[in-house]
Enzyme design. Structure first.
Site, PDB file in Angstrom:
ATOM      1  N   ARG A 286      37.806  45.241  50.632  1.00 13.44           N
ATOM      2  CA  ARG A 286      36.969  43.890  50.635  1.00 13.44           C
ATOM      3  C   ARG A 286      36.682  43.421  49.855  1.00 13.44           C
ATOM      4  O   ARG A 286      36.399  41.919  49.986  1.00 13.44           O
ATOM      5  CB  ARG A 286      35.938  44.565  51.130  1.00 13.44           C
ATOM      6  N   ASP A 287      37.873  43.710  48.743  1.00 12.97           N
ATOM      7  CA  ASP A 287      38.413  42.450  47.541  1.00 12.97           C
ATOM      8  C   ASP A 287      39.834  41.844  46.617  1.00 12.97           C
ATOM      9  O   ASP A 287      39.780  41.968  45.785  1.00 12.97           O
ATOM     10  CB  ASP A 287      37.185  42.457  46.224  1.00 12.97           C
ATOM     11  N   LEU A 288      40.567  42.404  47.783  1.00 12.69           N
ATOM     12  CA  LEU A 288      42.022  42.860  47.830  1.00 12.69           C
ATOM     13  C   LEU A 288      42.361  41.000  47.235  1.00 12.69           C
ATOM     14  O   LEU A 288      42.129  40.216  48.416  1.00 12.69           O
ATOM     15  CB  LEU A 288      42.747  42.592  48.689  1.00 12.69           C
TER      16      LEU A 288
ATOM     17  N   ASN B  70      42.690  41.464  40.925  1.00 12.91           N
ATOM     18  CA  ASN B  70      42.547  42.747  40.858  1.00 12.91           C
ATOM     19  C   ASN B  70      43.653  43.483  41.465  1.00 12.91           C
ATOM     20  O   ASN B  70      43.633  44.479  42.298  1.00 12.91           O
ATOM     21  CB  ASN B  70      41.714  42.741  42.589  1.00 12.91           C
TER      22      ASN B  70
END
Length: 206
Positions: free
Chosen positions: A57-59, A63
């Site tokens: 959900r936050d690729l 990150n």
């Protein structure tokens, strides 16, 4: 007091590497072979997560951490969750709101506030795009511009320089407006293994 001890990643994030490359100051090991290794490594790791019904959900490039050898490690699971199979699996983390970094969020999530495996694949497309072009997509877009042009009108970044067709096709399919048209990470890994088009003349096949 509980603590978490993690491996030290000496080369920072993939975003850091790309920003250095924009200034022609990238590490000596960073070349087309290492870029393909990163693309494969990220896809392989995401395939593993999705096989266990975990969505990130936050690729994004910030990150993806890079070790001594510039091998990628997916990090920051603060927004990650088990993919809901039914209403009983809903949790506090399931509250409906826009999560993650807007420019990487799939169009359908802007509308429904629901996150799926296909949404992670959409995010992956922009990581591959940045690795190959060194360009930050939608750099000067605000939230309203992202919604009106990207989400509603299907705008996607231009390719500023020629890119091998296999990479171009992969990126274009992964950022498709229709989630069902995006390949799974398992399919992406298989393509990276079997399509010789990813082994360009600057890539060391061995």
């Amino acid at each position: 007091k509980p603590v978490i001890i993690t491996e030290y990643v000496s080369n920072g994030s993939l975003r850091d590497i790309i920003q250095l490359e924009q200034k022609s100051k990238q590490p000596e090991l960073w070349n087309d072979t290492k870029k393909l290794i990163n693309i494969y490594g990220i896809a392989s790791a995401m395939s593993y997560l999705h096989s266990h019904n975990i969505i990130h959900r936050d690729l994004k490039t910030g990150n993806i951490l890079e070790d001594d050898y510039l091998f990628p490690k997916i990090a920051d699971f603060g927004l990650s969750k088990f993919y809901h199979q039914n209403e009983e699996s809903m949790s506090v983390q399931s509250t409906k709101e826009l999560k993650g970094t807007p420019k990487y969020v799939a169009p359908e999530s802007w509308e429904s506030y629901e996150y799926t495996k296909e949404g992670d694949v959409y995010s992956f497309s922009f990581i591959v795009y940045q690795i190959l072009t060194h360009e930050e997509p939608f750099k000067n877009f605000n939230m309203q511009m992202l919604y009106s042009q990207v989400v509603k009108n299907g705008l996607r970044p231009e390719f500023p320089q020629p890119i091998a067709q296999s990479y171009r096709d992969l990126i274009s399919q992964c950022w498709s407006s229709k989630p069902e048209d995006r390949p799974t990470f398992s399919e992406i890994v298989n393509r990276l293994k079997t399509d010789p088009g990813f082994i360009t003349e600057k890539v060391d096949k061995e």
